[in-house]
Scaffold this motif. Structure first.
Motif, PDB file in Angstrom:
ATOM      1  N   TRP A  74       6.532  68.445  56.464  1.00  0.00           N
ATOM      2  CA  TRP A  74       5.352  69.000  55.794  1.00  0.00           C
ATOM      3  C   TRP A  74       4.174  69.098  56.749  1.00  0.00           C
ATOM      4  N   GLY A  75       4.097  68.128  57.660  1.00  0.00           N
ATOM      5  CA  GLY A  75       3.021  68.154  58.653  1.00  0.00           C
ATOM      6  C   GLY A  75       3.114  69.412  59.510  1.00  0.00           C
ATOM      7  N   LEU A  76       4.345  69.743  59.902  1.00  0.00           N
ATOM      8  CA  LEU A  76       4.561  70.942  60.713  1.00  0.00           C
ATOM      9  C   LEU A  76       4.075  72.190  59.966  1.00  0.00           C
ATOM     10  N   HIS A  77       4.450  72.259  58.688  1.00  0.00           N
ATOM     11  CA  HIS A  77       4.069  73.438  57.914  1.00  0.00           C
ATOM     12  C   HIS A  77       2.565  73.493  57.682  1.00  0.00           C
ATOM     13  N   ARG A  78       1.976  72.308  57.564  1.00  0.00           N
ATOM     14  CA  ARG A  78       0.528  72.269  57.377  1.00  0.00           C
ATOM     15  C   ARG A  78      -0.174  72.754  58.651  1.00  0.00           C
ATOM     16  N   ARG A  79       0.342  72.289  59.777  1.00  0.00           N
ATOM     17  CA  ARG A  79      -0.310  72.649  61.044  1.00  0.00           C
ATOM     18  C   ARG A  79      -0.087  74.122  61.402  1.00  0.00           C
ATOM     19  N   LEU A  80       1.120  74.618  61.139  1.00  0.00           N
ATOM     20  CA  LEU A  80       1.411  76.001  61.527  1.00  0.00           C
ATOM     21  C   LEU A  80       0.909  77.010  60.505  1.00  0.00           C
ATOM     22  N   GLY A  81       0.854  76.611  59.251  1.00  0.00           N
ATOM     23  CA  GLY A  81       0.546  77.570  58.189  1.00  0.00           C
ATOM     24  C   GLY A  81       1.846  78.196  57.706  1.00  0.00           C
ATOM     25  N   PHE A  82       1.764  78.831  56.531  1.00  0.00           N
ATOM     26  CA  PHE A  82       2.993  79.305  55.890  1.00  0.00           C
ATOM     27  C   PHE A  82       3.724  80.352  56.730  1.00  0.00           C
ATOM     28  N   TRP A  83       3.012  81.389  57.123  1.00  0.00           N
ATOM     29  CA  TRP A  83       3.643  82.523  57.798  1.00  0.00           C
ATOM     30  C   TRP A  83       4.212  82.103  59.155  1.00  0.00           C
ATOM     31  N   ASN A  84       3.459  81.282  59.889  1.00  0.00           N
ATOM     32  CA  ASN A  84       3.972  80.832  61.191  1.00  0.00           C
ATOM     33  C   ASN A  84       5.170  79.905  61.026  1.00  0.00           C
ATOM     34  N   SER A  85       5.177  79.128  59.931  1.00  0.00           N
ATOM     35  CA  SER A  85       6.335  78.263  59.673  1.00  0.00           C
ATOM     36  C   SER A  85       7.573  79.104  59.427  1.00  0.00           C
ATOM     37  N   VAL A  86       7.394  80.154  58.625  1.00  0.00           N
ATOM     38  CA  VAL A  86       8.541  81.035  58.348  1.00  0.00           C
ATOM     39  C   VAL A  86       9.064  81.606  59.665  1.00  0.00           C
ATOM     40  N   GLN A  87       8.142  82.006  60.513  1.00  0.00           N
ATOM     41  CA  GLN A  87       8.553  82.587  61.794  1.00  0.00           C
ATOM     42  C   GLN A  87       9.228  81.550  62.678  1.00  0.00           C
ATOM     43  N   PHE A  88       8.736  80.319  62.626  1.00  0.00           N
ATOM     44  CA  PHE A  88       9.368  79.242  63.392  1.00  0.00           C
ATOM     45  C   PHE A  88      10.823  79.076  62.949  1.00  0.00           C
ATOM     46  N   HIS A  89      11.042  79.047  61.627  1.00  0.00           N
ATOM     47  CA  HIS A  89      12.407  78.869  61.129  1.00  0.00           C
ATOM     48  C   HIS A  89      13.289  80.067  61.505  1.00  0.00           C
ATOM     49  N   LEU A  90      12.714  81.264  61.418  1.00  0.00           N
ATOM     50  CA  LEU A  90      13.529  82.448  61.731  1.00  0.00           C
ATOM     51  C   LEU A  90      13.824  82.543  63.223  1.00  0.00           C
ATOM     52  N   LEU A  91      12.832  82.220  64.028  1.00  0.00           N
ATOM     53  CA  LEU A  91      12.977  82.419  65.473  1.00  0.00           C
ATOM     54  C   LEU A  91      13.780  81.289  66.128  1.00  0.00           C
TER      55      LEU A  91
END
Lengths: 481, 506
Positions: A346-363
C-alpha cells in the motif's frame, strides 16, 4: 586509502530485508508475501480438487484480461513516443560552452570489470576519445582484487589520469552493483555515469548529459542514454536482439517518459547526480537487475529520470546459450525488483499514485509474467489450430474469446510491428523485416525467463555474467571472457 | 540522427511554424463538441435499412447465439467483409449497455469519426470557415445526403479510408514516420473491408511506395534513411490479407473459400455491365479530374492535389468493378468520392486569393454540384431482396402440413439473412453446400432445401451447386413447391436411420 564520503557497503540494520536501510533483495520474499503465496497455492489446489474446470476458466479470464491490458498499454506508449519525441535533444551549439557559463561539471565514469582483459585496451582507447575536459573527468576502472586476468593488463597499461584503477575487495555478494557501490564511496564529482566494458558511448555523450542536467528540472536525478548494438548484423539472434533493444529504448522508454511514469533504467549509460545517488544508497548489491530497481527507487523517492538523445553502442550477445543466460538474469532481476518494491504494497501505491502503480505492474510485473505464461498460450493456440481438441471452447466464453482473439491476432502483430517501427526509427531500417519475425525470438525469451524464474529459488543472487565476443579477422566471433 | 523525421529532417513541423498544427485544447474541445452534436443528429436521422445491414445483422445475431453459420459468414464472404460485421457486433454490445440502437450507433460513430478526419484536414488548411462549408456540402449534395441516410455497417470503411487519406496528406507535407505508419495501418484495415476498399488501400500504398522511391532516387542519403519503410508500409495490409486467408482456412477448411464466389461471378461479368457502370462514374470523375489537374499544375497545394489524384482515379474504378460483380457497397464508394470532393473544393478555395480564380472555383463547385444532382438517385434501400421471396410463415405453413418436424436448409450468406433463425429451430443456415454433410444430416432428420431463383442474386449463375439444383434437381430431392417467382422448395427423400424405405414412403 582515500577517505570515504559515504558508506554504501556496511549493513546498518539487523533486518535482513533492508540491511542498508532500504528494501533490498537479500531475501526474495517478506513474511506477508510468503503467506500470500501459501494461501494462493492452498486455494488453487483446493479449487482444482473441487472443480478444476471453473478454476481454469477464471484463471484464463484473468490472464486474458492481463494480456489485453498489456497490449493496450503497449499501444498507448508506442503511440505517445511516435507522436511527440520525449528524448532530450541537445544541439552542438548548446555544447560549445559549459552549461553554467564557467566550467563543465566534474564527471566520474565508473566501469565495473571482471575478466575483461581482452577488451580493456580497446576500452581505454575508446574512453580517451570522449570529448570532455580531462581535468574535470575521472575514469574509474573497478576491477575485482582477485581478477588475475584483468588487473595485470590494467597495470601494464600504465594508465594516467583521468584513469584510476580501483581494486574491489573480495566480499559477498560478488555482483556488479556491489562493485559500483564500492567505486563511488569516495571521490568528488558532480555527475556520474556507469558504462560496461564493451561500451562505445558517442564521444559527446558526457557533454550532452551535462547540458541536459542543467536544462532539466531540479528533481531530475538520472538521465538515461539510449543503448544500441554495433554488431547487429552478426547473425539472426543479434538482429532480433537489436530490434528488441530498439523497441525498448527507442519507443517504450520515451513513451513511458511521456506518461511521467517510473522508468526502469538500462544496465549502462545511466548518468546520475552523484550526491543524489549516494543519498539514495547507491545500487542494491543483492539485486541482479540493480539498474531497474534503482530507477524505481529514485522515482518512489520523488526523483525523475529523463531519456537523452545519445547512444551508447554495446555488443549484442551472438551466442544463444549465453544469450539465454543473460536473459535469465534479467528476468530473475525483474522478479526480484517486483517482489522487493511490493513488500510495502500500500505504501508503494500511495507513493506512486494510482496510474503510476498500474504502469509499474504492467511494465515490471507484466514483462516477466507474460514471458512466463506465453509458452502455455502458444501451445494452446497451436492445439486449437491443428488438433482442435473438444472442450477447449468451455474455457473461452464469447467475451474471453473476443479478448483472446484480439490479443492473438492484433496484439501479437502490434508487438512485432512495433519492433519493425523501432528499427526504422533507430536508423537500422534494414532490420525492420526481422522485427516482423519476432515471435520466434519471443519463444527464446520465454526460455530465458523460465531459467531465471527457476534460478530464483536456488541461486537468487547468482550473477550470470554476459559474455563478450570479439570479431576475428575471418569474420568469426570469439569469446573474450 | 533519425527521430520522427526519416526523410527530410529539415521539415520538422515543430520547428516550422507554417507547418505546425495550431490546434489548441479550446479548438479540440469545440471540435469534440461539434462532432458529438453531429453524432447525435446522425443517430436521430430517419435512416433507411439496407441489404448489407440486414445480412451483417444476421451474422452478428448468429455469432452472439454461437451459431456456426455466423462464424462461417463472418470470414467466408468477400461481399460481407469482416470489419463491418465485427464493428456491428461491438456496437451492439455497447448499445446494449447504453440502451441505444446498435445499428444507428455504429452509423453515428463511423460517420462522425470519418467526418472528424475531414474536419481536421480542413482545419489544417484554412481555419474554422472550412468546417461549416464541409457540413453544408454534405447536406447539399444529394449522393452524400442519401448515403448518410442509408443504414449500413460498411460505413465503418469510411473511417480507415478518411484516416489513411488524412495521414497521406500529412505525410506529403511533413514526411513524418507516424503518418507513414498510420497510412500502412489504415490501409491494412481496408484489407478487411471488402474488395473495393482493399483496392483503394492498395492504390494508396502504391502511391506512397512510388513517392518513397522517387525521393530515394532524388537524394543520396534518403535510401539509407528510408530503409525498412516499405516493410512498415506494406506489412499491415499483407497481414490483414493473411489473416483473412488464415481464418478461411480455420473456419472453412479452404484458404481461398472467400474468393470462390467472387471468382465465379467475375468469370461471368459481361463487358456490357462493366461499361454501363463505367459510364455512370465517368462524368463525375471527369468533373473532378479537370480541376484537380489545374490544381496540380497551378496551385501552391500541389502536394495535396497529388494526394487526391489516386483516390479520385481509383474510387470510380473500384465502384465500377464492385457494382459489376454485385458486391454490395451501398453508396459507400460514391460517398467517399464526394467526401474527397468536399475537401478538394475547400483546398481549391484556400489555394487562391485572386478574386477571378475564387469565382471560377465556385463556378466549378456549382458545376460539380449540378452534375451531382443530375446523377442523384433516391436512397434505394430495399431491405434484403426479399420482395420476391416467399414469406417465412408461408414456407412453414406449407411444410407443417406434412412434415411438422422438418427443418429447411438455407445456403449462402444472403439467404439466412432473409429467414434468420440463430437457434436453428426451423431453418438451418450453412455457408457452403456440402453434399456429403447434407446427406449425413438427412439420415437423422427430415430436411428441406430452399433454393432461390437463378438470377445471380443469391448465388453465382455459373458453377454454383445451387444453380445446378435449381435447374436439374438431385436424385434424392423432390420438388415440393415452386413459387411463381421461381423460388423452389425441395424435400430430401432419403430414408432416415432405422427407417425402412417402405416406412418412409408410407
Amino acid at each position: 586509502m582515500p577517505k570515504k564520503i559515504c558508506d554504501l557497503t556496511t549493513h546498518i540494520s539487523p533486518n535482513p530485508l533492508s540491511p542498508r536501510g532500504f528494501p533490498q533483495a537479500t531475501l526474495n520474499l517478506c513474511r506477508w508475501q510468503k503467506w500470500a503465496i501459501v494461501i494462493f497455492l492452498v486455494i488453487t489446489v483446493a479449487w482444482a480438487v473441487l472443480d478444476y474446470r471453473s478454476e481454469l476458466l477464471v484463471l484464463n479470464a484473468a490472464l486474458t484480461i492481463f494480456y489485453l491490458l498489456t497490449t493496450l498499454y503497449r499501444m498507448l506508449i508506442i503511440d505517445l513516443s511516435l507522436r511527440k519525441p520525449r528524448e532530450m535533444i541537445i544541439t552542438p551549439e548548446e555544447m560549445t560552452e559549459p552549461p553554467n557559463g564557467k566550467e563543465w561539471p566534474r564527471y566520474m565514469i565508473i566501469l565495473p570489470m571482471y575478466h575483461e582483459a581482452a577488451v580493456l585496451p580497446q576500452l581505454v582507447e575508446g574512453l580517451k576519445k570522449l570529448d570532455y575536459p580531462k581535468d574535470r573527468l575521472e575514469i574509474r576502472l573497478l576491477i575485482e582484487e582477485d581478477d588475475d586476468e584483468t588487473m595485470p593488463v590494467a597495470r601494464a597499461l600504465n594508465l594516467e589520469p583521468p584513469f584510476v584503477i580501483v581494486p574491489i575487495p573480495k566480499s559477498y555478494p560478488r555482483t556488479k552493483p556491489k562493485a559500483c557501490n564500492v567505486g563511488i564511496e569516495d571521490g568528488e564529482a558532480d555527475l556520474l555515469v556507469i558504462y560496461d566494458a564493451e561500451d562505445q558511448p558517442e564521444p559527446d555523450q558526457l557533454k550532452k548529459a551535462a547540458v541536459a542536467f542543467s536544462k532539466s528540472a531540479s528533481n531530475v536525478a538520472c538521465i538515461q542514454a539510449k543503448l544500441g548494438y554495433y554488431n547487429s548484423d552478426w547473425n539472426l539472434l543479434t538482429k532480433c536482439f537489436t530490434a528488441e533493444y530498439a523497441t525498448w529504448f527507442g519507443l517504450c522508454l520515451p513513451g513511458v517518459d511521456s506518461l511521467h511514469a517510473p522508468i526502469p533504467l538500462g544496465g549502462t549509460s545511466n548518468h546520475f547526480r552523484l550526491d543524489i545517488l549516494r543519498q539514495a544508497g547507491g545500487w542494491d548489491e543483492y539485486n541482479v537487475t540493480e539498474d531497474c530497481d534503482l530507477g524505481l527507487r529514485l522515482f518512489e523517492n520523488g526523483w525523475r529520470t529523463r531519456i537523452l538523445d545519445s547512444t551508447t553502442w554495446e555488443q549484442a550477445c551472438p551466442s544463444l546459450p549465453f544469450w539465454v543466460r543473460q536473459r535469465s538474469r534479467w528476468v530473475k532481476g525483474y522478479i526480484q525488483t517486483y517482489l522487493v518494491r511490493t513488500r510495502d504494497f500500500w505504501g508503494l501505491h500511495r507513493r506512486l499514485g494510482f496510474w503510476n502503480s498500474v504502469q509499474f505492474h504492467l511494465l515490471i510485473g507484466g514483462t516477466f509474467v507474460s514471458q512466463l505464461i506465453n509458452p502455455f498460450y502458444w501451445l494452446m493456440t497451436m492445439l486449437w489450430l491443428t488438433v482442435r481438441p473438444e472442450g477447449l471452447d468451455y474455457f473461452f466464453p464469447p467475451l474471453i474469446f473476443a479478448m483472446g482473439s484480439f490479443c492473438l491476432f492484433v496484439g501479437n502483430f502490434i508487438f512485432a510491428y512495433t519492433s519493425a517501427i523501432a528499427c526504422v526509427r533507430r536508423g537500422v531500417g534494414h532490420l525492420a523485416r526481422y522485427g516482423l519475425v519476432m515471435p520466434a525470438y519471443w519463444l527464446m525469451m520465454s526460455l530465458g525467463a523460465w531459467k531465471g524464474f527457476l534460478q530464483l529459488f536456488h541461486k537468487p543472487h547468482h550473477w550470470e555474467k554476459t559474455k563478450h565476443f570479439a570479431e576475428t579477422d575471418d569474420g568469426q566471433q570469439q569469446s573474450t571472457t | 540522427m533519425l527521430f520522427n523525421r526519416h526523410l527530410d529532417t529539415d521539415m520538422d513541423p515543430t520547428l516550422n511554424p507554417k507547418l505546425a498544427y495550431s490546434s489548441t485544447p479550446r479548438h479540440r474541445l469545440c471540435l469534440g463538441g461539434l462532432l458529438l452534436l453531429f453524432a447525435v443528429v446522425i443517430y436521430r436521422l430517419p435512416h433507411a435499412g439496407t441489404e448489407a445491414m440486414a445480412v451483417h445483422k444476421a451474422i452478428v445475431d448468429a455469432l452472439v447465439a454461437g451459431n456456426n453459420w455466423g462464424r462461417q459468414a463472418l470470414v467466408g464472404s468477400m461481399d460481407y467483409p469482416v470489419l463491418p460485421s465485427l464493428s456491428l457486433l461491438a456496437a451492439e454490445l455497447l448499445a446494449k449497455i447504453l440502451r441505444l440502437d446498435g445499428e444507428r450507433l455504429l452509423q453515428a460513430i463511423a460517420q462522425t469519426w470519418s467526418v472528424g478526419y475531414l474536419f481536421r484536414i480542413t482545419l489544417r488548411r484554412r481555419g474554422w470557415l472550412a468546417a461549416p462549408l464541409a457540413i453544408a456540402l454534405a447536406v447539399i449534395l444529394p449522393q452524400l445526403r442519401n448515403s448518410f441516410l442509408l443504414l449500413d455497417p460498411n460505413w465503418v470503411t469510411a473511417v480507415p479510408l478518411a484516416a489513411a487519406f488524412f495521414h497521406l496528406m500529412l505525410w506529403h507535407e511533413e514526411r513524418g514516420l507516424r503518418d507513414l505508419i498510420m497510412i500502412g495501418v489504415h490501409c491494412g484495415m481496408l484489407s478487411l473491408c471488402g474488395f473495393g476498399p482493399a483496392l483503394i488501400g492498395v492504390g494508396m500504398l502504391i502511391v506512397v511506395y512510388l513517392e518513397i522511391r522517387r525521393i530515394n532516387a532524388s537524394q543520396e542519403t534518403a535510401a539509407r534513411k528510408s530503409a525498412g519503410l516499405r516493410s512498415l508500409l506494406w506489412a499491415p495490409f499483407a497481414y490483414g490479407a493473411f489473416l483473412w486467408l488464415l481464418w478461411n482456412w480455420l473456419v472453412m477448411d479452404n484458404m481461398f473459400f472467400g474468393l470462390h464466389d467472387a471468382w465465379l461471378r467475375a468469370d461471368y461479368v459481361p463487358i456490357g455491365d462493366l461499361c454501363k457502370h463505367a459510364s455512370k462514374a465517368f462524368p463525375l470523375t471527369l468533373a473532378l479530374l479537370a480541376p484537380l489537374m489545374f490544381l496540380m499544375l497551378k496551385s501552391d497545394q500541389k502536394m495535396v492535389a497529388r494526394c487526391l489524384l489516386p483516390p479520385v482515379i481509383l474510387i470510380p474504378i473500384a465502384a465500377m468493378v464492385a457494382a459489376a460483380l454485385g458486391v454490395p457497397q451501398t453508396g459507400l464508394i460514391p460517398l467517399a468520392a464526394i467526401l474527397m470532393l468536399a475537401v478538394f473544393i475547400l483546398v481549391f478555395l484556400a489555394s487562391f486569393s485572386a478574386q477571378p480564380v475564387r469565382i471560377s472555383a465556385i463556378v466549378v463547385c456549382l458545376l460539380i454540384a449540378g452534375l451531382s444532382f443530375w446523377q442523384s438517385q433516391p436512397p434505394a434501400a430495399p431491405a434484403v431482396a426479399e420482395a420476391q421471396a416467399p414469406s417465412r410463415q408461408e414456407i412453414l405453413d406449407f411444410i407443417d402440413q406434412y412434415w411438422p418436424e422438418s427443418r429447411t436448409v438455407l445456403y449462402g450468406v444472403k439467404l439466412p439473412a432473409v429467414y434468420p433463425d440463430p437457434e436453428e429451430k426451423r431453418f438451418v443456415a450453412r455457408l457452403d453446400y456440402q453434399e456429403a454433410d447434407f446427406l449425413e444430416q438427412a439420415q437423422d432428420e427430415q430436411l428441406h432445401i430452399l433454393v432461390p431463383p437463378a438470377d445471380g442474386v443469391y448465388y453465382p449463375l455459373v458453377g454454383s451447386p445451387l444453380a445446378d439444383i435449381h435447374a436439374n434437381g438431385k436424385p434424392w430431392l423432390l420438388l415440393e413447391k415452386q413459387w411463381p417467382s421461381q423460388w423452389q422448395l425441395w424435400r430430401c427423400v432419403i430414408p432416415a436411420k432405422n427407417e425402412s424405405r417402405l416406412d418412409f414412403l408410407r
